[in-house]
Each structure stands twice: as C-alpha cells, then as structure tokens.
Design a protein around this motif. Sequence first.
Motif, PDB file in Angstrom:
ATOM      1  N   THR A 132      -3.921   3.824  -8.699  1.00  0.00           N
ATOM      2  CA  THR A 132      -3.248   3.315  -7.505  1.00  0.00           C
ATOM      3  C   THR A 132      -4.192   2.431  -6.701  1.00  0.00           C
ATOM      4  OG1 THR A 132      -1.964   5.372  -7.423  1.00  0.00           O
ATOM      5  CG2 THR A 132      -1.946   3.984  -5.453  1.00  0.00           C
ATOM      6  N   GLN A 133      -3.663   1.326  -6.199  1.00  0.00           N
ATOM      7  CA  GLN A 133      -4.458   0.396  -5.402  1.00  0.00           C
ATOM      8  C   GLN A 133      -4.391   0.789  -3.930  1.00  0.00           C
ATOM      9  OE1 GLN A 133      -3.225  -3.769  -5.432  1.00  0.00           O
ATOM     10  NE2 GLN A 133      -5.304  -4.358  -5.944  1.00  0.00           N
ATOM     11  N   VAL A 134      -5.578   0.937  -3.305  1.00  0.00           N
ATOM     12  CA  VAL A 134      -5.657   1.343  -1.898  1.00  0.00           C
ATOM     13  C   VAL A 134      -6.713   0.476  -1.205  1.00  0.00           C
ATOM     14  CG1 VAL A 134      -4.887   3.693  -2.365  1.00  0.00           C
ATOM     15  CG2 VAL A 134      -7.320   3.160  -2.437  1.00  0.00           C
ATOM     16  N   GLN A 135      -6.968   0.771   0.107  1.00  0.00           N
ATOM     17  CA  GLN A 135      -7.944   0.001   0.874  1.00  0.00           C
ATOM     18  C   GLN A 135      -8.964   0.918   1.530  1.00  0.00           C
ATOM     19  OE1 GLN A 135      -5.187  -2.574   3.356  1.00  0.00           O
ATOM     20  NE2 GLN A 135      -6.471  -4.182   2.485  1.00  0.00           N
ATOM     21  N   ASN A 192       0.846  -1.183   0.000  1.00  0.00           N
ATOM     22  CA  ASN A 192       0.000   0.000   0.000  1.00  0.00           C
ATOM     23  C   ASN A 192       0.888   1.243   0.000  1.00  0.00           C
ATOM     24  OD1 ASN A 192      -1.893   2.019   0.413  1.00  0.00           O
ATOM     25  ND2 ASN A 192      -3.079   0.803   1.888  1.00  0.00           N
ATOM     26  N   SER A 193       1.018   1.864  -1.168  1.00  0.00           N
ATOM     27  CA  SER A 193       1.915   3.013  -1.287  1.00  0.00           C
ATOM     28  C   SER A 193       1.403   4.224  -0.519  1.00  0.00           C
ATOM     29  CB  SER A 193       2.097   3.374  -2.766  1.00  0.00           C
ATOM     30  OG  SER A 193       0.853   3.708  -3.357  1.00  0.00           O
ATOM     31  N   THR A 194       0.115   4.269  -0.192  1.00  0.00           N
ATOM     32  CA  THR A 194      -0.432   5.412   0.532  1.00  0.00           C
ATOM     33  C   THR A 194      -0.170   5.327   2.023  1.00  0.00           C
ATOM     34  OG1 THR A 194      -2.604   4.358   0.808  1.00  0.00           O
ATOM     35  CG2 THR A 194      -2.247   5.670  -1.193  1.00  0.00           C
ATOM     36  N   THR A 195       0.083   4.119   2.537  1.00  0.00           N
ATOM     37  CA  THR A 195       0.373   3.951   3.967  1.00  0.00           C
ATOM     38  C   THR A 195       1.792   3.454   4.211  1.00  0.00           C
ATOM     39  OG1 THR A 195      -0.462   1.666   3.967  1.00  0.00           O
ATOM     40  CG2 THR A 195      -2.050   3.419   4.427  1.00  0.00           C
ATOM     41  N   PHE A 232      -0.551  -4.474   2.444  1.00  0.00           N
ATOM     42  CA  PHE A 232      -2.000  -4.443   2.564  1.00  0.00           C
ATOM     43  C   PHE A 232      -2.468  -5.351   3.698  1.00  0.00           C
ATOM     44  CE2 PHE A 232      -1.804  -3.321  -2.077  1.00  0.00           C
ATOM     45  CZ  PHE A 232      -2.378  -2.065  -1.946  1.00  0.00           C
ATOM     46  N   TYR A 260      -9.153   0.517  -6.720  1.00  0.00           N
ATOM     47  CA  TYR A 260      -8.238   1.403  -7.438  1.00  0.00           C
ATOM     48  C   TYR A 260      -8.775   2.832  -7.432  1.00  0.00           C
ATOM     49  CZ  TYR A 260      -5.589  -2.537  -9.300  1.00  0.00           C
ATOM     50  OH  TYR A 260      -4.794  -3.652  -9.431  1.00  0.00           O
TER      51      TYR A 260
END
Length: 777
Positions: A619-622, A566-569, A573, A611
């Motif tokens: 970008t793939q996120v959760q 997870n590039s945002t965190t 994941f 996405y």
Amino acid sequence: MAQEAASAFDIPAGPLSTALNRLAAQSGLHIGFESSVVEGTTTAGLKGQYSAEDALGNLLTGTGLTYRFTNPKTVTVSAAAASDSTNNLSSGSSTELEPIVVNGGSGGVIQSNGYVGTSSATGAKTDTPFVETPQSVSSVTEKQLQDRNPQNLLDAISYTPGARVNAYGTDPRFDSFFVRGFNVTNTGVFRDNLRQPASGYGIFITEPYGLEGVSILRGPSSALYGATGAGGLYNVITKRPTEEAQHEVQFQLGTDQRYQSQFDFSGPVNDTDPFYYRLTGLGRVGDTEYDSVSDDRTYIAPAFTWKPDEDTRLTVLGEYSRSKSGGNPAYYNDTYGHVSEFEAGDTAFNAMDHQQARIGWEFEHSFDEVFTFRQNARYSWQDIDAKYVYAYNGAQHALDSSLVDRGSGNEQQRLDAFVIDNQLEAQFSTGPIDHVVLGGVDFTWSKYRLLAGYGSVDPLNTLVPNYGNYIATPDLTSRTDQRQVQTGIYLQDQLRYDAWTLTVGGRYDWVSTKTDNTDLTTSVKSSSEQDEGQFSGRVGLTYETEFGFVPYASLSTAFSPNIGYNSTTDAPFKSTTSTQEEVGVKYFLPDTNVMLSASVFNIDQRNGLFYTVIDGINTQVQRGKLRSQGVELEAVASLDNGLSFAASYTYTDLRILEGTAGTVDNFVSSVPFNMASLWAHYQLPEGTPLYGFGVGAGARFIGTSYGDDKNSIVNGSRVLFDASLSYDFAAVDQKYEGLSLQVNATNVFNRRDTTCTSGYCYLDPGRTVIGTLKYTW
C-alpha cells in the motif's frame, strides 16, 4: 564563436580520442564526442600557438569529422554526412563546419567518450558540461549499456552513486528504486527530459534495449522540471535516428527459460532527402523464480527525424509495449522479519497484463546565433489488468499455524497523460559576462482511473500446499477517478565570467486536482478538489581552476503534486516538497579520459510517498518529514589501453523527523548506511594472443540497514558479483565482421540474503545468466 587569443599547445600524434582530451585539458574547452565516432582514428597532433578553435580544426584535419560550438566553452565533434563532404577539413586551415546530428537541449542526450559522459541537457535543459552543472550528475552511457547488457532499469543504474536497487527482491512489474534514500519511482524517472506521470500500478516500464543512455541529476530539480522528488531525476534517453546506416539483430537465451530476440535498424530513408528513421523492437518469453510470475514482453519503438537544414529539426518518438508478469511477486512472511519458502501468490490467480504506448515529438529551430526555440511533447497511456492473491497471518492462522490466511484482488487501472514543454534559449554577452538564458512554459495533464474489487481465498495449507485450485475473480466494487492539471513557468540564467559559472533559476507551478470516489455497489459518489501553487528555485556556483579542479555549491528545491489516493487517510495525497544544500567538486583529469566527482548533501523532505504492506497488501502511504545527509564519490574512465571502469561510494544517513509513533528520530528502512560498487571492462588489444575477447567484472557492496521504520529488524551487509565475457569473431577472420557473442551474469555466486523494506521481507534476486549472439552490419 568569437575570435580569441592564441595559446601554446603541445599535443603529440596518436589516437584522436586522447588528443581531444588533451586539447580539452589545455584549452579549457568541453569537447563532447561519441567513442564510436573517433574509434580507430588518429591525428598528426600539433605544437605551437593557436586559438582553441584553430587547434581543434588542425587536430581534425583529414579525419572527415566536423564540430560545432553549442556555447562558448562547449563543442561537439561528430561524423560528417556525405552531403557535407565539401566542408570536411582537408587542409591545415581552420574552418567552422556545419554539424550533423546535434541534439542541443532536446531530450537530454549525452555527449560521451566510452564510459565518460561529458555533457547533457538534463542538468540545465541546455547542453551544459557536467563540470559546470552545480549539482551532482552522472550518466550511464551507451557503451556501459552495451558492456553490461542490463535487463531492466535497475540493472542499468546499479553502478551509479546513491542508487538503492532491489529493495523489493525480484519484481518484474516495476523499476522501483531509491536515491539518497528517497523513493523516486513515481516522480523521478523522466523520459527525454519530460515527466512521466505515474500512479498506482501505472508506472511506465523502461525497456533498456530501447535506450541510448541514462542521464542522472541528483537532488531536488523542480526549478526547471516541475514535479520531481527529493532524490533526483533519472532521464532515460530514447534511441534516436542516426545519419549513418546501422543494423543489428540479437538472439538471447538466459536463466529461467528466458528467450528473447531483438533488432535495431537506423539510418537515412534515402540518399537525397533529409529524412532519417530508427526502428527498435524485441520479443521475449520468460519465467522467474516464482512459479506464478512470468516475464514476457513485446516492444516496438519507431522514431523519425526530419532535418531540412542545420537550424531546424523535428524528431518523432513512439512506442508500444505489452508486458505480462504476476500481480504479486513475493514470498509469504511467516513471522515478522522472516521470509518463508511459500509464494504469497498463486498460479491459479496471479497475473498482470501491462500495456503502454507513447507518441511525442522534439522540435528545435535556431533563428540565429542568439535565439533557439524548442518544443518537446508526448502523449502516453497505460492499461493495467492485475489479478493477485496475497497472504497474511489472520484468524485462520491463529486457529491453526499450518494455515495461512489469503485474500484476492482484482484491479483495472488506466492512466492517460499529455506533457508539453516550450522553451526559448538566448545566448549573448553583457560586457565580460556570457549568458545562456532559458525561459519556458510547460503543461501536464493526466487522468487516472482505478476499478477495484477484493475477495477471500481458501487458506494456504503449508503442510500440503494447495496452489492452483480455482479462485473466483472478485467483483469490482469501487471506482476512483482523478484528473490533474499542472502548469509551470520557469526562467534560468547561466552566467559565465572567466572561470566562474553562476546558475540561477526559478519556477512557479499551479496544480489542480479533482478526485471522484464511487461505491459501485450503491452508486454513492464523493468528490474532492485541491488547488495548489508553489515556487521552486535553484542557485549554484562553480569555479574552474587552471588545472581543471571544479568546486561547486548549490541550493535547490522541489515540489511534486502526487496522483493517487491515500487509502489510509481516505483523502488525496498531499504534495511532496524538498530542499537540498549541496557542495562538491568535479575533476576531469588532464590528458586522460577520467572523471572524478565528490559531493556532500543535506535534504529535507515533507510528505514523501512510500510503500508499506498493510494486511498483506503493498500500500502506498506518506511520511511527515525526513532528513537525508550523506557523501557520494564517483570515478568513471575509458582509457586508450582498452580498460574502462565505473566506481562509486555512498554514505547515507536518512532519519524520520516527523512520523508515526515509535519512528521519530529513527532511520528509514532499507536505506544502507554505506554502499560501494566497481565495474571494470577490458577489451584485449590487437596483437595479443586473446585479441577479440572482452572481459568484465563487477562488485556491489550493500551495507547494513534497518528493515522497518521502528528499527527492530536489521538487514545485514552483502557483496554481489557480476561478470561478462565477449568475443568478436572478426578477430578470427574479417569475413565474420559484425558477428559477436557475449555472456553476462549478475549475482554470479547466487547469494540470496533477506532484505526487509517497510517491515516486509524479500529475498535478493538470484543469479541470472544471459547469452547474446549479435550481428551488426
């Protein structure tokens, strides 16, 4: 099969398919057969007192067909091999015959009659009638694939309930879709009842010409399968060797300069040994609506079966394919919620080279009438080389609105995976209760590697477009390595008492994930490890009334460890978990080949993947927690008058219960509240002036939805129309037997509405027309 009391049967002479459906309705048996096996075959019918098995034997008299009971209430009818000719039914006496190709619990192979699937091993890992499966199930049969000639998996499932396709416009890179509102792209597409691990661009591409069907189990399904998502499980079924020789070649010409040739050969290796083969392949060159995106593919899939006796079978399934498309098939969004005419990619730097291969086996051995052992395994790998340009509104655009900021990406990805599933099935009775007990252990190992680098590109000049100028390839500056091991043990019992079927199953999974991140510019490396364990279960109850009406209720859960970062965190994941409550009803209309079903569901999901576009990059996120509630209706039929149809309706209410600020209690983007579809195909009967023609038509209604999770954009409703026309040249003269021409069109009226998903907007795929010249022998 145990001896049973005689009952009164009244089945008139006529087509065998109709007679078998009448027998199923009058006896309570679930009779599976391929429409091609019984096509053109008639029966003298029967009237009087018989056991169900005796009645079946009498209907098959003189047809050269055989049957086999796979459980006390399920029987498969199939063609007899030449070596079994002495066992064929040739008199009025009932004889239990040896089967030919029986797939049992392997691969989830569908037993069907035309468009109507009757049983599969996908719902329970044992060959179970759809009406006894306590969850919503559907199938895309081989006949449906032939009539609609889908060019990708999304086309194949577009007429099934709950399936939201084309939410990202035209994208030949992936088969991305949603079911009951949940993205199942990474966790929900299985092959031959085995998981296909996915991460990043490493999503296994499905070639529909290599399939004999798609078996669908909606809702959480981890009690048997381990890593699955909330939306369900779409099991794509590979073409397998046949005991009857068959050969086919096709040539296709279509929209966007699409040229394709393909072949499918199958049959016995020789006349004496129990070896059978199948070889399927195609080659394609084609363009798309994007100048910078191609759609080329090479595909070859060998298969081999060894069947030394009726209790033992080994099938080996393989594939190699290479697909070439674009790294960024999208249009630049000039304002929020609006698609411009400018491609986000660039012809000078927009390519994705995706190679994939798999080799696996399905082994099955029946020790006796009680115990059967199965082992299904597969090793697969994917190599992806992606180069792309993306567009966004940044500093250059702020200074001059005619300029569009752009960046570039260079990514090299590799995904290796090995999956093995060992099963032991036992069929026995305890007093009046019949049991089908299944226990198993499966193991999944995967290794993922990502090398990436990003750079800047001269801005796009919208007044004088500057596509095609030289773009330097960014240096690779980062590396991510991830290894994941998952082990699961499961146990299930299907208990049948009179008209009741209780299904109870549970599974426990252990998952270990290790992730290494390396800065290639400094060689600094960071590592993390994560160990998880989770129990998943399912309990379901069905009751089959005397008139065939089967209500059911079930509770099921799912657990899915996620591969990727997870590039945002800046962390791996988290695992996705989900729970579903579902009630419904299934009805196989007596004396017809029509299946009706309805379901009502509630699903809660935590930490689902999706996405979103961040600074121009998909970008793939959760998300935190979602709740999906809805209704699904389906009707599928293949009638003796040549008419077949598949119809569905879906209502979905998917809300965000826990999420980012401004989204809580909102609806999830790009999930229509209402969807409906109808596809019908009519084969004109012999003796009519237009005999030889087949005509098909379909309509897909996609209702309104929101275009972002803040619910600030609205996607309007639309109806898309599809059609087909075919002609069998044998209607002119039998010397042309096997030669046919078929034309298929999707989105006939070329409607190009905007669909926004997670705040980024796309145009619906435009009209495609594919002409196919086919010769079979």
